[in-house]
Design a protein around this motif. Structure first.
Motif, PDB file in Angstrom:
ATOM      1  N   ASN A   1       0.817  -1.209   0.000  1.00 44.95           N
ATOM      2  CA  ASN A   1       0.000   0.000   0.000  1.00 44.95           C
ATOM      3  C   ASN A   1       0.851   1.259   0.000  1.00 44.95           C
ATOM      4  OD1 ASN A   1       0.185   1.300   2.640  1.00 44.95           O
ATOM      5  ND2 ASN A   1      -0.778  -0.544   3.456  1.00 44.95           N
ATOM      6  N   GLU A   2       0.296   2.282  -0.597  1.00 43.79           N
ATOM      7  CA  GLU A   2       1.035   3.527  -0.833  1.00 43.79           C
ATOM      8  C   GLU A   2       1.461   4.207   0.463  1.00 43.79           C
ATOM      9  OE1 GLU A   2       2.964   6.325  -3.060  1.00 43.79           O
ATOM     10  OE2 GLU A   2       2.103   4.436  -3.709  1.00 43.79           O
TER      11      GLU A   2
ATOM     12  N   HIS B   1       4.468   0.441  11.376  1.00 42.79           N
ATOM     13  CA  HIS B   1       3.684   1.322  10.501  1.00 42.79           C
ATOM     14  C   HIS B   1       2.911   0.520   9.460  1.00 42.79           C
ATOM     15  CE1 HIS B   1       4.572   5.260  12.040  1.00 42.79           C
ATOM     16  NE2 HIS B   1       5.867   4.988  12.051  1.00 42.79           N
ATOM     17  N   ALA B   2       3.498  -0.567   8.965  1.00 41.46           N
ATOM     18  CA  ALA B   2       2.820  -1.401   7.972  1.00 41.46           C
ATOM     19  C   ALA B   2       1.646  -2.177   8.584  1.00 41.46           C
ATOM     20  CB  ALA B   2       3.808  -2.371   7.327  1.00 41.46           C
TER      21      ALA B   2
ATOM     22  N   ILE C   1       5.783   6.111   4.107  1.00 43.10           N
ATOM     23  CA  ILE C   1       6.365   6.159   5.449  1.00 43.10           C
ATOM     24  C   ILE C   1       7.760   5.548   5.440  1.00 43.10           C
ATOM     25  CG2 ILE C   1       6.156   5.251   7.805  1.00 43.10           C
ATOM     26  CD1 ILE C   1       3.072   5.576   7.436  1.00 43.10           C
ATOM     27  N   ALA C   2       7.930   4.404   4.772  1.00 42.85           N
ATOM     28  CA  ALA C   2       9.242   3.751   4.696  1.00 42.85           C
ATOM     29  C   ALA C   2      10.264   4.668   4.040  1.00 42.85           C
ATOM     30  CB  ALA C   2       9.133   2.426   3.939  1.00 42.85           C
ATOM     31  N   THR C   3       9.877   5.301   2.944  1.00 42.97           N
ATOM     32  CA  THR C   3      10.784   6.224   2.256  1.00 42.97           C
ATOM     33  C   THR C   3      11.142   7.394   3.156  1.00 42.97           C
ATOM     34  OG1 THR C   3       9.895   5.604   0.102  1.00 42.97           O
ATOM     35  CG2 THR C   3      11.046   7.718   0.233  1.00 42.97           C
ATOM     36  N   ALA C   4      10.152   7.947   3.841  1.00 40.89           N
ATOM     37  CA  ALA C   4      10.401   9.068   4.743  1.00 40.89           C
ATOM     38  C   ALA C   4      11.328   8.655   5.886  1.00 40.89           C
ATOM     39  CB  ALA C   4       9.083   9.611   5.293  1.00 40.89           C
TER      40      ALA C   4
END
Length: 162
Positions: free
Chosen positions: A5-6, A74-75, A11-14
């Motif tokens: 999911n987007e 978060h996931a 969040i992972a990228t951030a």
């Protein structure tokens, strides 16, 4: 990253780009979704703990496992909230193989109203041959609903009474 999911991807990228330590270590999220995160730290001479052996420093493993665990939390959440590591226990099984990238797979297996529980493993090729394993707990909504910076005391302007 795969078909996840987007929100989890963002969040992972951030987390990877917004954390100076994660950015310096070169963390990449390979997979995120369904309460699981898989991250990679590329082998580089700068992260070696013992130049004679070429083994990655234990602190890098700790950071990788903590970071992967946070992304797994978060996931697992339906909506974003701030989180904070409450407890992180790591068992080191063996040294990482010199010259090899290391992955960490984290799974958030339980979420309560205020705490999330995670298990994680660091490995080169096979999670069944771990470099280290981790058990972690995370506090959810660590800001208690306050806006970012709300706990900071305002600076005193010149002329204000102490």
């Amino acid at each position: 990253m795969s078909d996840d999911n987007e929100q989890s991807r963002m969040i992972a990228t951030a987390m990877n780009e917004g954390s100076p330590q994660a950015r310096a270590l070169g963390f990449t999220t390979l997979k995120i979704g369904d309460a699981v995160a898989i991250l990679k730290v590329p082998y580089r001479p700068e992260i070696v703990g013992d130049p004679e052996t070429g083994v990655i420093a234990g602190g890098v493993m700790t950071t990788l496992l903590d970071h992967a665990s946070g992304q797994a939390v978060h996931a697992a959440l339906e909506t974003w909230t701030s989180i904070a590591t409450l407890d992180l226990r790591i068992d080191y099984m063996r040294p990482a193989q010199p010259g090899r990238d290391v992955m960490a797979r984290a799974h958030c297996y339980k979420v309560t109203r205020s705490v999330a529980f995670v298990r994680a493993v660091a490995y080169e090729d096979d999670p069944e041959d771990p470099v280290a394993t981790a058990q972690a707990t995370f506090m959810l909504d660590s800001s208690a609903g306050k806006k970012a910076g709300a706990n900071l005391k305002p600076s005193k302007a010149k002329g204000d009474a102490a």
